[in-house]
Scaffold this motif. Structure first.
Motif, PDB file in Angstrom:
ATOM      1  N   LEU A  82       0.825  -1.250  -0.073  1.00 46.65           N
ATOM      2  CA  LEU A  82      -0.091  -0.145   0.115  1.00 46.65           C
ATOM      3  C   LEU A  82       0.872   1.243  -0.016  1.00 46.65           C
ATOM      4  O   LEU A  82       0.644   2.149  -0.723  1.00 46.65           O
ATOM      5  CB  LEU A  82      -0.877   0.020   1.152  1.00 46.65           C
ATOM      6  CG  LEU A  82      -1.779   1.242   1.462  1.00 46.65           C
ATOM      7  CD1 LEU A  82      -3.040   0.835   1.503  1.00 46.65           C
ATOM      8  CD2 LEU A  82      -1.397   2.088   2.624  1.00 46.65           C
ATOM      9  N   CYS A  83       1.708   1.176   1.004  1.00 49.25           N
ATOM     10  CA  CYS A  83       2.617   2.510   0.901  1.00 49.25           C
ATOM     11  C   CYS A  83       3.517   2.581  -0.199  1.00 49.25           C
ATOM     12  O   CYS A  83       3.530   3.919  -0.843  1.00 49.25           O
ATOM     13  CB  CYS A  83       3.524   2.450   2.164  1.00 49.25           C
ATOM     14  SG  CYS A  83       2.857   2.193   3.621  1.00 49.25           S
ATOM     15  N   HIS A  84       3.972   1.648  -0.969  1.00 49.08           N
ATOM     16  CA  HIS A  84       4.532   1.681  -2.184  1.00 49.08           C
ATOM     17  C   HIS A  84       3.584   2.190  -3.147  1.00 49.08           C
ATOM     18  O   HIS A  84       4.239   3.256  -3.875  1.00 49.08           O
ATOM     19  CB  HIS A  84       5.013   0.238  -2.548  1.00 49.08           C
ATOM     20  CG  HIS A  84       5.673   0.330  -4.030  1.00 49.08           C
ATOM     21  ND1 HIS A  84       7.062   0.649  -4.102  1.00 49.08           N
ATOM     22  CD2 HIS A  84       5.228   0.013  -5.169  1.00 49.08           C
ATOM     23  CE1 HIS A  84       7.667   0.440  -5.364  1.00 49.08           C
ATOM     24  NE2 HIS A  84       6.391   0.362  -6.156  1.00 49.08           N
ATOM     25  N   GLY A  93       1.212   9.488  -5.749  1.00 47.26           N
ATOM     26  CA  GLY A  93       2.310  10.784  -5.473  1.00 47.26           C
ATOM     27  C   GLY A  93       2.028  11.292  -4.020  1.00 47.26           C
ATOM     28  O   GLY A  93       2.247  12.358  -3.801  1.00 47.26           O
ATOM     29  N   ALA A  94       1.850  10.578  -3.046  1.00 46.72           N
ATOM     30  CA  ALA A  94       1.750  10.842  -1.749  1.00 46.72           C
ATOM     31  C   ALA A  94       3.198  10.962  -1.180  1.00 46.72           C
ATOM     32  O   ALA A  94       4.283  10.116  -1.448  1.00 46.72           O
ATOM     33  CB  ALA A  94       1.037   9.695  -1.014  1.00 46.72           C
ATOM     34  N   GLU A  95       3.353  12.111  -0.369  1.00 49.45           N
ATOM     35  CA  GLU A  95       4.676  12.291   0.397  1.00 49.45           C
ATOM     36  C   GLU A  95       4.646  11.332   1.317  1.00 49.45           C
ATOM     37  O   GLU A  95       3.660  10.787   2.019  1.00 49.45           O
ATOM     38  CB  GLU A  95       4.502  13.595   0.916  1.00 49.45           C
ATOM     39  CG  GLU A  95       4.174  14.697   0.425  1.00 49.45           C
ATOM     40  CD  GLU A  95       5.321  15.459  -0.644  1.00 49.45           C
ATOM     41  OE1 GLU A  95       6.526  14.904  -0.271  1.00 49.45           O
ATOM     42  OE2 GLU A  95       5.139  15.936  -1.614  1.00 49.45           O
ATOM     43  N   LYS A  96       5.943  10.998   1.930  1.00 53.06           N
ATOM     44  CA  LYS A  96       6.314  10.141   2.801  1.00 53.06           C
ATOM     45  C   LYS A  96       5.659  10.612   4.080  1.00 53.06           C
ATOM     46  O   LYS A  96       5.264   9.636   5.001  1.00 53.06           O
ATOM     47  CB  LYS A  96       7.745   9.790   2.721  1.00 53.06           C
ATOM     48  CG  LYS A  96       8.316   8.917   3.928  1.00 53.06           C
ATOM     49  CD  LYS A  96       9.666   8.719   3.957  1.00 53.06           C
ATOM     50  CE  LYS A  96      10.252   7.926   3.052  1.00 53.06           C
ATOM     51  NZ  LYS A  96      11.583   7.353   3.613  1.00 53.06           N
ATOM     52  N   ALA A  97       5.732  11.845   4.361  1.00 56.70           N
ATOM     53  CA  ALA A  97       5.043  12.227   5.517  1.00 56.70           C
ATOM     54  C   ALA A  97       3.703  11.915   5.846  1.00 56.70           C
ATOM     55  O   ALA A  97       3.052  11.719   6.560  1.00 56.70           O
ATOM     56  CB  ALA A  97       5.040  13.924   5.779  1.00 56.70           C
TER      57      ALA A  97
END
Ligand code: SF4
Ligand code: SF4
Ligand code: SF4
Ligand code: SF4
Lengths: 273, 373
Positions: free
Chosen positions: A230-232, A239-243
């Motif tokens: 999911l995070c990948h 385009g989600a930021e890591k934060a």
């Protein structure tokens, strides 16, 4: 997964229900008060032995069913949860705090002494633990009801199930299933909106996607979640930021082991507690 | 019988004629950035001038530069939500002096009419028919909904990139029976439907419409439009030979490809929920607080959940590898032994609506390639 647990003993008298508060906002207990009509029905079925939010009556144990709200954040709470466990035939934790540490578990990722120094004029008066942990980290728990706050329909289902010795119908699958049952258009696929639904425990009825926003995991991890995948996809394709990824893993259930490990991995930190 | 021409401006007459027969008309409509299936009151409710763009894990609606009514491919919903309800009460029980009394559920079943059923979807309905009413154990709720169903099929004239009905031999041309079948033609300034009846009821509706016999040329234009969809799929990346699916998957139940897909799969069940043929459900038994009243509900379930294979002691399929393998092997292989056809009609929904873009056609290729290594 539906698990049978120790059942309530039959007795001539009504079973005794107790509601306990630890570190929490009281919102989950309010869900019980919010039951209104059903609350009267409940009072016919059980003796409410302890429920400070509703009444100052406090009857001694043992209790047939204890509902525990809140996380364990002080030495006193560590002791009290053991006492309650010893006095309870069935112990059910309710809400994100009791099942996975709650918002206050954000302290697990920082130095609690720094928070205390920043907030309190006299830090020496504060006696708190370095972590906020779920009840299950301290005592055996018979059933965990997730949600921030829990949903009252599910709470009634769990109480009815334990009263009548049947498995509660609280599926541990994804929010996506509820989303599809409801006929929602997937906000992730159709709008590119990051959504925690695929790793999140069902129970809310997919409210957020129904209002065109992403799920933010207030019910904690589902069974068999794949946070890495999911995070990948959030980062590579949406385009989600890591934060943003870390914030979503650390909303209300950051001490759920799966989310804890995943958020630390995202931070690039170690996986140790 | 024969093929008739219905001017696009008269499309509403079709919907009103069907409604006037007492049918609840459902079909494609634009909502929340997708073309979903919902109740239609008039032709204006159709996604007039809209299309979709689909790829692995993404779906977007876009404006077309023409006014096509059916210029898009399969969307997030499938017709199964009207026939196999996502949730339904099965029975209720009440404690009484004489024991337990079972109360039957009285269901008000509408006379449904589906407008815009694609060829792959007719195949999907036929597959679900075999599951729910084709054998001695029928699902009464499905049977009742299915019994009075009126279908208006629409030939596909453009395919999404996720479509692969050509590979599954289920489209794009409508070949299974429907009450009415249509092809939308947009040629220069002309916009019309070629329409033909496939049942008595369909013929009756047709007689009420302002139609005229179609010319050979017009029929040829319709066929050319359908060929266009075939060509798109033939040239697309998802065209593959599906004739050996059963043998391939039975040989490869220990393929390392399952581990690779399990790393990506979320076991979220979106693919099975979106799939028009996946038929699995579970029952949920519950009581009220007093224990005097009990209910049984049926709800869609999926082989991607732990509960699905839960028996005393735990889940038979605890990990994602075994769940994905179950789903894909059932769709393409074991379904053939069970129901005598493939369980996949090539609609591509599982590809578009998988949040992490897992593509069943790509997995077939991977398994094939890894076998050679
Ligand atoms: S909107 Fe979120 S919860 Fe709903 S199907 Fe999509 S990913 Fe799952
Ligand atoms: S398996 Fe995928 S492509 Fe095949 S019918 Fe189901 S959703 Fe459509
Ligand atoms: S693929 Fe899974 S959900 Fe779909 S019909 Fe088969 S077992 Fe059921
Ligand atoms: S294949 Fe995709 S849609 Fe299906 S369970 Fe896995 S991640 Fe979800």
């Amino acid at each position: 997964m539906v698990q049978h647990s120790r059942t309530i003993e039959t007795a001539e008298t009504k079973p005794k229900l107790a509601v306990w508060k630890f570190t929490s906002c009281d919102g989950c207990q309010l869900s019980l008060l919010d039951c209104e009509d059903e609350l009267l029905q409940l009072a016919e079925q059980v003796e409410i032995a302890n429920f400070m939010e509703a009444s100052s009556v406090q009857l001694p144990g043992p209790y047939d069913l204890s509902l525990v709200e809140g996380s364990i954040t002080t030495p006193e709470e560590e002791r009290r949860i053991r006492e309650i466990r010893a006095q309870s035939r069935v112990l059910v934790t309710i809400g994100a705090c009791a099942t996975s540490g709650g918002i206050q578990a954000l302290r697990n990722f920082a130095e609690v002494d720094d928070f205390i120094a920043a907030v309190y004029a006299h830090p020496e008066y504060i006696d708190t633990l370095k972590t906020s942990t779920p009840a299950s980290a301290h005592v055996a728990v018979d059933f965990e009801l997730h949600g921030c706050p829990i949903n009252k329909r599910q709470l009634l289902e769990v109480i009815s199930a334990f009263l009548h010795r049947r498995p509660p119908q609280i599926p541990a699958h994804s929010v996506c299933i509820e989303c599809k049952l409801r006929g929602n258009v997937c906000v992730w696929v159709a709008h590119g909106t990051p959504c925690m639904g695929p790793v999140t425990h069902a129970g809310c009825g997919a409210i957020c996607p129904a209002y065109n926003r992403g799920c933010y995991a207030c019910y904690g991890p589902k069974e068999n979640p794949n946070t890495d995948s999911l995070c990948h996809w959030w980062q590579q394709e949406l385009g989600a930021e890591k934060a943003t990824v870390i914030e979503n893993l650390r909303n209300f259930n950051s001490a759920a082991p799966i989310f804890d490990v995943a958020s630390r991995r995202q931070e690039g930190g170690d996986d140790q507690d | 019988m024969g093929t008739f021409l219905l001017d696009a401006r008269d499309l509403d007459a079709l919907i009103q004629a069907i409604r006037s027969q007492g049918h609840q008309v459902v079909g494609p409509t634009l909502r929340d950035g997708a073309i979903v299936y919902d109740e239609l009151h008039a032709a204006a409710d159709l996604p007039h001038g809209w299309t979709d763009e689909q790829e692995k894990g993404t779906y977007r609606v876009l404006k077309r530069d023409d006014g096509a009514y059916f210029g898009y491919a399969a969307g997030p919903h499938s017709w199964k939500k009207f026939l196999q309800l996502p949730r339904r009460p099965v029975w209720q029980a009440q404690k009484s002096d004489s024991g337990v009394q079972i109360l039957e559920i009285q269901e008000a079943v509408p006379n449904l009419a589906f407008i815009g059923v694609r060829s792959c979807e007719l195949h999907a309905i036929a597959i679900q028919d075999r599951v729910f009413i084709g054998d001695q154990y029928a699902n009464d709720s499905y049977a009742k909904r299915r019994a009075n169903l009126f279908t208006v099929a629409v030939n596909c004239t453009s395919a999404a990139s996720t479509c692969f009905c050509l590979s599954m031999d289920t489209g794009p041309q409508v070949t299974l029976p429907s009450d009415l079948a249509m092809t939308e033609v947009l040629e220069g300034d002309e916009h019309y439907f070629l329409i033909s009846g496939g049942s008595e009821q369909g013929e009756r509706i047709l007689q009420q419409l302002p139609v005229q016999p179609a010319s050979e040329h017009q029929v040829a234009l319709g066929n050319r439009a359908i060929d266009h969809a075939s060509e798109q799929m033939a040239e697309g990346p998802r065209n593959f030979d599906s004739s050996d699916m059963k043998a391939l998957l039975y040989r490869n139940f220990e393929s390392p490809a399952w581990d690779l897909v399990a790393d990506r799969c979320l076991s979220c069940a979106n693919c099975t929920m979106a799939c028009p043929t996946c038929f699995c459900s579970t029952v949920e038994d519950s009581t009220d607080l007093s224990g005097e009243h009990a209910e049984r509900w049926e709800r869609w379930d999926s082989c991607f959940t732990g509960d699905f294979s839960y028996i005393t002691g735990g889940s038979v399929r605890a990990d994602t590898r075994s769940r994905y393998r179950q789903w894909m092997t059932h769709k393409l292989a074991t379904w053939q032994d069970q129901f005598g056809s493939s369980g996949c009609v090539g609609c591509g929904r599982c590809i578009a609506w998988c949040p992490v873009g897992i593509d069943i056609t790509e997995e077939v290729t991977r398994i094939r390639e890894m076998e050679k290594q």
